[in-house]
Design an enzyme around this catalytic site. Structure first.
Site, PDB file in Angstrom:
ATOM      1  N   GLU A   1      -4.171 -23.057 -47.134  1.00 17.96           N
ATOM      2  CA  GLU A   1      -3.717 -22.514 -46.203  1.00 17.96           C
ATOM      3  C   GLU A   1      -3.577 -21.025 -46.282  1.00 17.96           C
ATOM      4  O   GLU A   1      -3.680 -20.391 -45.383  1.00 17.96           O
ATOM      5  CB  GLU A   1      -2.360 -23.268 -45.644  1.00 17.96           C
ATOM      6  N   ILE A   2      -3.003 -20.734 -47.423  1.00 16.32           N
ATOM      7  CA  ILE A   2      -2.849 -19.114 -47.483  1.00 16.32           C
ATOM      8  C   ILE A   2      -3.882 -18.275 -47.428  1.00 16.32           C
ATOM      9  O   ILE A   2      -4.220 -17.472 -46.900  1.00 16.32           O
ATOM     10  CB  ILE A   2      -1.917 -18.988 -48.675  1.00 16.32           C
TER      11      ILE A   2
ATOM     12  N   VAL B   1      -2.506 -28.043 -51.490  1.00 10.98           N
ATOM     13  CA  VAL B   1      -2.703 -27.906 -50.155  1.00 10.98           C
ATOM     14  C   VAL B   1      -2.566 -26.198 -49.842  1.00 10.98           C
ATOM     15  O   VAL B   1      -3.180 -25.442 -49.054  1.00 10.98           O
ATOM     16  CB  VAL B   1      -2.104 -28.794 -49.040  1.00 10.98           C
ATOM     17  N   CYS B   2      -1.223 -25.820 -50.408  1.00 14.99           N
ATOM     18  CA  CYS B   2      -0.735 -24.549 -50.012  1.00 14.99           C
ATOM     19  C   CYS B   2      -1.809 -23.370 -50.083  1.00 14.99           C
ATOM     20  O   CYS B   2      -1.846 -22.596 -49.211  1.00 14.99           O
ATOM     21  CB  CYS B   2       0.693 -24.109 -50.763  1.00 14.99           C
ATOM     22  N   PRO B   3      -2.547 -23.344 -51.354  1.00  8.29           N
ATOM     23  CA  PRO B   3      -3.292 -22.258 -51.254  1.00  8.29           C
ATOM     24  C   PRO B   3      -4.517 -22.139 -50.412  1.00  8.29           C
ATOM     25  O   PRO B   3      -4.960 -21.254 -49.910  1.00  8.29           O
ATOM     26  CB  PRO B   3      -3.836 -22.239 -52.735  1.00  8.29           C
TER      27      PRO B   3
END
Length: 194
Positions: A53-54, A49-51
Site C-alpha cells: 500500500e505504501i 500488506v502494508c508495504p
C-alpha cells in the site's frame, strides 16, 4: 464511527518528512493548507500488506500532486523504524524513499481520535480519509488487516469531490473523470439512464 462531513481531528506528532528529515512536532493542520489531503493509517512497519500500500501510494504520488492533494501516512511505529524501513530497498523487504510524510503514533492517540484502532490488537486498521480544503472529511474507508486498499479508487474519489465542487453534478456508481454525471434532480436521473 463515521467521520464523514465532520472536521478532521488535528494532531501534533513526530514525523519523517518527504525530504527524509525527522521532526518531533509535525502539526497536521499547519502543514496541510489550501489543498486536499489523503490521511491513511496502516498497522505496522515491516509487515506484508502494508508495504504494498505504501509503495502504491508513492507510485501514484505524482497523480495526487497534480490534483493538489497531499498524502500523510500514520502508524504506531517510531520515526526511526519508519526511517529504517525507507533505508531498506524494496527488493530486501523495505519501502525505499517515500515522497510523503510518515507520522509516528506510538501512543495510538491519533488512531483513537479517528476511531480506527483494532479492538483487540491495539494497532490501526487500514483506514483512509479524504479531507477537503475546508478541513472536512469527505470520504472514509476502513479495511480489516488482511485486505489492501485500492489506491486508484482513492484518487478517483478526489476527482469526484473536485468535479462535484466545480460543476454541482453528482457522481454515480463507478464514475470516473470523463464519464457522465447526474444533475441532482429527477429529470437529471432520467436523462442519465437514457
Amino acid at each position: 464511527m463515521n467521520l464523514v462531513t465532520q472536521t478532521a481531528p488535528n494532531f501534533v506528532a513526530p514525523a519523517i518528512l518527504k525530504n527524509g528529515n525527522i521532526i518531533n512536532e509535525f502539526n497536521f493542520k499547519q502543514n496541510i493548507k489550501n489543498q486536499f489531503t489523503v490521511l491513511f493509517f496502516w498497522p505496522m512497519d515491516f509487515t506484508f500488506v502494508c508495504p504494498t500500500e505504501i509503495i502504491s501510494f508513492n507510485e501514484l504520488y505524482p497523480e495526487f500532486k497534480k490534483r493538489n492533494t497531499e498524502i500523510i501516512g500514520v502508524s504506531k511505529d517510531s520515526v526511526f523504524v519508519h526511517k529504517a524501513w525507507q533505508n531498506l530497498s524494496i527488493q530486501k523487504g523495505g519501502i525505499g524513499k517515500i515522497n510523503y510524510t510518515m507520522v509516528s503514533d506510538i501512543k495510538g492517540e491519533i488512531q483513537d481520535s479517528y476511531d480506527v484502532t483494532h479492538p483487540n490488537m491495539g494497532i490501526a486498521l487500514r483506514a483512509t480519509f479524504v479531507i477537503d480544503k475546508n478541513w472536512i472529511i469527505r470520504h472514509q474507508v476502513i479495511n480489516d488487516l488482511p485486505f489492501g486498499r485500492n489506491i486508484k479508487d482513492i484518487l478517483r474519489m478526489v476527482d469526484a469531490i473536485t468535479f462535484h465542487e466545480k460543476h454541482g453534478d453528482v457522481c454515480p456508481a463507478n464514475w470516473e473523470t470523463g464519464k457522465t454525471s447526474i444533475h441532482p434532480s429527477e429529470e437529471g436521473l432520467k436523462k442519465y439512464y437514457q
